[in-house]
Scaffold this active site. Structure first.
Site, PDB file in Angstrom:
ATOM      1  N   GLN A  16       0.826  -1.198   0.000  1.00  0.00           N
ATOM      2  CA  GLN A  16       0.000   0.000   0.000  1.00  0.00           C
ATOM      3  C   GLN A  16       0.868   1.259   0.000  1.00  0.00           C
ATOM      4  OE1 GLN A  16      -3.228  -0.280   2.726  1.00  0.00           O
ATOM      5  NE2 GLN A  16      -3.947   1.801   2.384  1.00  0.00           N
ATOM      6  N   SER A  97       4.460  -6.146   2.800  1.00  0.00           N
ATOM      7  CA  SER A  97       3.175  -6.084   3.495  1.00  0.00           C
ATOM      8  C   SER A  97       2.070  -6.678   2.636  1.00  0.00           C
ATOM      9  CB  SER A  97       2.881  -4.642   3.903  1.00  0.00           C
ATOM     10  OG  SER A  97       1.744  -4.559   4.716  1.00  0.00           O
ATOM     11  N   LEU A  98       1.130  -5.864   2.166  1.00  0.00           N
ATOM     12  CA  LEU A  98       0.085  -6.321   1.248  1.00  0.00           C
ATOM     13  C   LEU A  98       0.667  -7.133   0.098  1.00  0.00           C
ATOM     14  CD1 LEU A  98      -2.731  -6.110  -0.264  1.00  0.00           C
ATOM     15  CD2 LEU A  98      -1.821  -3.964  -1.208  1.00  0.00           C
ATOM     16  N   ARG A 122      -9.182  -7.513   4.131  1.00  0.00           N
ATOM     17  CA  ARG A 122      -8.056  -6.962   4.891  1.00  0.00           C
ATOM     18  C   ARG A 122      -8.123  -5.441   4.926  1.00  0.00           C
ATOM     19  NH1 ARG A 122      -2.472  -5.449   3.852  1.00  0.00           N
ATOM     20  NH2 ARG A 122      -0.991  -6.375   5.339  1.00  0.00           N
ATOM     21  N   HIS A 206       0.711  -2.022  10.912  1.00  0.00           N
ATOM     22  CA  HIS A 206       1.818  -2.764  11.521  1.00  0.00           C
ATOM     23  C   HIS A 206       2.110  -2.286  12.945  1.00  0.00           C
ATOM     24  CE1 HIS A 206       2.423  -4.802   7.774  1.00  0.00           C
ATOM     25  NE2 HIS A 206       2.453  -3.637   7.157  1.00  0.00           N
ATOM     26  N   GLN A 255       1.598 -10.417  10.437  1.00  0.00           N
ATOM     27  CA  GLN A 255       2.213  -9.243   9.796  1.00  0.00           C
ATOM     28  C   GLN A 255       1.379  -7.990   9.968  1.00  0.00           C
ATOM     29  OE1 GLN A 255       0.548  -8.330   5.692  1.00  0.00           O
ATOM     30  NE2 GLN A 255       2.236  -9.682   5.240  1.00  0.00           N
TER      31      GLN A 255
END
Length: 313
Positions: A16, A97-98, A122, A206, A255
């Site tokens: 993102q 991440s994503l 998500r 996070h 995560q």
């Protein structure tokens, strides 16, 4: 015995923040595989995600609930074009991440349709977990991880401030509540940081403030079947190789609240013998980070026809 990635290519998938209006449009105009990917996403999500990617508006595209499936779809569209138009294949994959969802699709551990539904959920859960304005993220440039961690402790009396992204040398992102992050940014600059940049994100990703989202994702992931990855996936959580479906699911849950250890993940590429990396998807953020971590790595970005042509050279 040679390292697992000796002389090979790694595919890296952005997270993102890499979204922009117009992403994927060139690929969809030039390649049927990309058009089909966007059409599949539109049908699965029951709205025109393709038009949001191609035309905006930017304010809607940037919303977490939209940005996450948009980035995944653009990345998978680019991946499918690479596979159809070139003979380039990765020996390892990783995603920021994503982007770990895109990496799992590339490794054939997760079906694109399942990944799309998961990242839509998500995004919804992460957007809901912390109301707009309460949570922030700030990038601290020019201080090392230990110094930034110490600053987090120093401002903890004001609220949540936690290291969220260890992106590379001198680039640490902190996530948390507005008041402690404001104080942390000021202290960091007084202590020698080159800059403290507040990021244009809708929540404190996070960090422990995302715990409700992690719980929701655990339930969503439990309903989806994963396969063993056909190629190794380097996980955000520990920079190590993830193989089993059960491990992959657990890492995707954890995560959400824990730091992205991107520098550690990219160091792993080098130790495994990878010599070239291809950033697959919108933007060039990961390529820029990798240049700071390993100047010897051969880098390519594929987000449009020019990127495909570069791979064919």
């Amino acid at each position: 015995m040679e390292p697992i990635g000796a002389g090979g290519i790694a595919f890296l998938f952005p997270g993102q923040g890499s979204q922009y209006v117009g992403m994927g449009k060139n690929l969809a105009e030039k390649y049927p595989q990309a058009r089909q990917t966007f059409a599949q996403a539109d049908q699965l999500l029951n709205f025109e995600l393709s038009q949001l990617c191609f035309q905006g508006p930017e304010a809607e595209l940037t919303k977490t609930i939209n940005a996450q499936p948009a980035i995944l779809t653009t990345s998978v569209a680019a991946l499918r074009v690479i596979f159809s138009e070139t003979e380039v294949r990765p020996v390892l994959v990783a995603g920021h991440s994503l982007g770990e969802y895109s990496a799992l699709v590339a490794a054939e551990a997760l079906d694109f349709s399942d990944a799309l539904r998961l990242v839509r959920e998500r995004g919804r859960l992460m957007q809901k977990a912390c109301p707009d304005g309460r949570g922030k993220m700030v990038a601290i440039l020019g201080l090392d991880g230990s110094r930034v961690s110490a600053l987090c402790q120093e401002v903890a009396r004001l609220g949540v401030a936690e290291v969220a992204n260890l992106n590379g040398p001198g680039q640490i992102v902190v996530s948390g509540e507005a008041a402690p992050l404001k104080e942390l940014a000021e202290r960091a600059c007084r202590q020698g940081a080159r800059k403290a940049i507040f990021l244009s994100v809708s929540g404190p990703f996070h960090s422990s403030l995302m715990q409700p989202a992690a719980q929701g994702m655990a339930a969503a992931l439990a309903k989806v079947d994963f396969s063993p990855p056909r190629i190794p996936v380097i996980a955000n959580l520990d920079g190590e190789l993830s193989y089993s479906p059960e491990t992959a699911k657990q890492l995707l849950v954890e995560q959400i609240c824990k730091p992205v250890r991107w520098e550690q993940s990219m160091d792993k590429l080098s130790r495994l013998g990878v010599t070239k990396a291809v950033e697959v998807g919108p933007g060039k953020t990961l390529s820029a980070l990798l240049k700071r971590i390993n100047r010897e790595m051969d880098l390519t970005n594929v987000e449009d026809e020019a990127g495909i042509c570069h791979l064919l050279d």
